[in-house]
Design an enzyme around this catalytic site. Structure first.
Site, PDB file in Angstrom:
ATOM      1  CG  ASP A 297     -12.303  -3.855  -1.672  1.00  0.00           C
ATOM      2  OD1 ASP A 297     -11.398  -4.597  -2.011  1.00  0.00           O
ATOM      3  OD2 ASP A 297     -11.865  -2.719  -1.492  1.00  0.00           O
TER       4      ASP A 297
ATOM      5  CG  ASP B  19      -2.058  -1.004   1.290  1.00  0.00           C
ATOM      6  OD1 ASP B  19      -2.053  -1.743   0.246  1.00  0.00           O
ATOM      7  OD2 ASP B  19      -2.583  -1.076   2.006  1.00  0.00           O
TER       8      ASP B  19
END
Lengths: 207, 256
Positions: free
Chosen positions: B131, B12
Site C-alpha cells: 500500500d 473484502d
C-alpha cells in the site's frame, strides 16, 4: 474402485487438484507422502517449493520408477511435478525422475516486459493430433501458469503442446504412453483443464 | 497469442461476509463470498482476491472456512490476504484450497516472513501487497503504509519492492492509497515507476471508477500485468466480461 494418489510434498494447496479429480465418480483419491503399492494412478502436484518436493520424491523414487516402468502406472506431473519428470533442474542440485530426457531451465528475459514468474493465462498450441491425453482439446485454449522454470525435452516427439511466453517457446504438455505432464495447472484451467484431468482419469480407469 | 492481462475482482471479507470500504472506512455489506465468487468466475474473472479485514481472534477459523468453501466451487486461482502473519497462518489457508497468500503489514514488520513463505510453499504462492502513498520523505516519492493504509511505515516503496523480490515474492499487489476509493483511475505514475524497477508481475489496485481506467493501466510502457477492482464490479457498474471485451477491442490481450 480405482485409486489415484496425490503425492504430498508437505506444503501448498492440494485441495484443488483433489477436488478436480473427485469430480469423477469412478475413482477414489488419496493424499500421502509415501507411494502406496495398490494405487492405479499417481499425481505429482504442482505446488510447494522445489526442495520440499525433491525430498519427498527422493524417498519414493525407486518405487515410482518401478511402478511406472514395470506395471505402467499412469503418472501425471503438474507444473513443478512435470519438471520433476526430467533429468535435472537449474533450480536445484538434485536429480529428477529421468523419465524424460532433458533439463529444466529458468526463463531468461530478453525484453523488459517479460516478467518472472510467468504468471497468468496463456494459450496452448497443440503439436499432435494423435494424443490420448489431449483428446478433445484445441489449439488456442487458455490454461493457467505460475512458474519461473520450464523443461526442455531432448526428444520433441513427447511434446503435445507448446506455449509462447515473450521470446521463449516452451513445452506445456508432454506425453509418452503412461507418463503425462502439464506445465500449467489443469485444476485451475476451467473446462480445458477439466478435459485433461478427465482424460487422465480415463487412462487410470482403463477405458 | 501471449500471456493475457488479468482482471481480478477483489472481495473484502469481514467475519465471513463481503464488504467494501471507501478509503478503507465506512463499510457496506455487499454479499456472500461464495455466491460472488461464482458470479465473477462466470463473468470471466481471471483470478479472485479475498482480503480478510476482520480483526477478531476467530479470524483464522473464518479464513479457513472461506478458503474451503470457495475452493469447492472455483476452478480459477484465488488469493487470500489479511491477517496472515506466519508460516502456520499461510499453511492453514493454502492447505484448505487457496492458491496464494498475500502479506502486507506482517511482512513490513518482519521481512523474513517473505523468504520463509517462499522457501516453504514456493515463490508462486507468495503475493506481497504494497500500500503506497505519495510522500516527500521517501527517495522514490512513495512510502509504504501498513494497517490498512492507516499507518505510514516511512519505508521507501521502491526499495521495499526490490527487497521482497530478492526475498522470493512471486507477485506484487500494488495499491495506491492516494487513489483508493476515489474512482479517479489507477495511479499510473506509481505503477509504472514500480514496474520499471522490479521484474515481478504487478497487480494495480485502487481508484478504478470506469472502464477506461482498465485500459489506461494495462497499456503503455511498464503497464500493470493485472488490474484489480472492487466497487465497479460489486455494484454492477461493470461486468468483468464488459471490461475484457472493451480491452480486446483496444488491442489488449485478454482471455475471452
Amino acid at each position: 474402485m480405482r485409486k489415484i494418489q496425490i503425492l504430498d510434498y508437505g506444503s501448498g494447496n492440494l485441495f484443488s487438484i483433489e477436488n478436480a479429480l473427485k469430480q469423477s465418480d469412478s475413482i477414489e483419491v488419496q493424499v500421502s507422502s509415501e507411494l502406496t503399492e495398490s494405487v492405479d494412478g499417481l499425481v505429482l502436484p504442482g505446488v510447494g517449493s522445489f526442495s520440499s518436493a525433491q525430498k519427498i520424491l527422493t524417498r519414493n523414487k525407486d518405487r515410482i520408477l518401478d511402478a511406472v516402468k514395470s506395471r505402467k502406472l499412469p503418472l501425471l506431473g503438474i507444473c513443478l511435478g512435470m519438471q520433476l519428470l526430467f533429468e535435472e533442474s537449474e533450480e536445484g542440485t538434485g536429480e529428477g525422475l529421468k523419465l524424460f530426457k532433458g533439463r529444466v531451465k529458468r526463463f531468461s528475459p530478453k525484453e523488459e516486459s517479460m516478467k518472472i514468474p510467468h504468471m497468468g493465462w496463456n494459450t496452448i498450441n497443440l503439436d499432435s493430433s494423435d494424443s490420448t491425453f489431449c483428446k478433445g482439446l484445441r489449439s488456442g485454449e487458455w490454461t493457467y501458469y505460475v512458474h519461473s522454470y520450464f523443461p526442455v525435452p531432448e526428444d520433441a516427439k513427447v511434446v503435445r503442446a507448446w506455449t509462447q511466453y515473450g521470446s521463449e517457446r516452451f513445452a506445456s504438455i508432454v506425453e509418452s504412453e503412461n507418463i503425462l505432464g502439464t506445465q500449467f495447472h489443469p485444476e485451475k484451467s476451467q473446462a480445458t483443464g477439466a478435459k485433461l484431468i478427465s482424460n487422465f482419469v480415463s487412462l487410470v480407469a482403463g477405458n | 497469442m501471449a500471456l493475457a492481462k488479468r482482471i481480478i475482482p477483489c472481495l473484502d471479507v469481514k467475519d465471513g461476509k463481503v464488504v467494501k470500504g471507501v478509503n478503507f472506512v465506512g463499510l457496506k455489506d455487499a454479499g456472500d463470498p461464495v455466491e460472488l465468487a461464482k458470479i465473477y468466475r462466470d463473468q470471466g474473472a481471471d483470478e479472485l482476491l479475498f482480503l480478510d479485514i476482520s480483526a477478531s481472534i476467530e479470524s483464522r477459523k473464518t479464513r479457513v472456512d472461506l478458503a474451503r468453501n470457495v475452493a469447492k466451487v472455483l476452478d480459477i486461482p484465488f488469493t487470500i490476504g489479511g491477517g496472515i502473519s506466519s508460516v502456520e497462518d499461510a499453511r492453514m489457508v493454502l492447505s484448505n484450497g487457496a492458491d496464494k497468500v498475500s502479506v502486507n503489514t506482517s511482512a513490513v514488520e518482519n521481512p523474513s516472513l517473505v523468504s520463509e513463505l517462499a522457501d516453504v510453499f514456493g515463490q508462486q504462492c507468495v503475493v506481497v501487497a504494497i500500500d503506497a502513498k505519495r510522500s516527500k520523505e521517501a527517495p522514490c516519492g512513495f512510502t509504504v503504509c501498513t494497517f490498512g493504509g492507516s499507518h505510514d511505515s516511512l519505508v521507501d516503496a521502491i526499495s521495499w519492492a526490490k527487497e521482497v523480490e530478492k526475498r522470493g515474492a512471486g507477485e506484487i499487489l500494488l495499491t495506491s492509497i492516494d487513489r483508493d476509493g476515489t474512482k479517479k483511475g489507477y495511479d499510473v505514475e506509481l505503477t509504472s515507476l514500480l514496474g520499471s524497477k522490479v521484474s515481478l508481475p504487478v497487480i494495480a489496485s485502487g481508484g478504478c471508477g470506469k472502464i477506461e481506467h482498465f485500459l489506461e493501466i494495462l497499456s503503455g510502457p511498464h503497464a500493470a500485468d493485472a488490474a484489480l477492482a472492487a466497487s465497479v464490479f460489486h455494484y454492477g457498474t461493470l461486468t468483468v466480461m464488459q471490461v475484457k471485451e472493451y480491452l480486446s477491442e483496444n488491442k489488449i490481450n485478454v482471455r475471452i
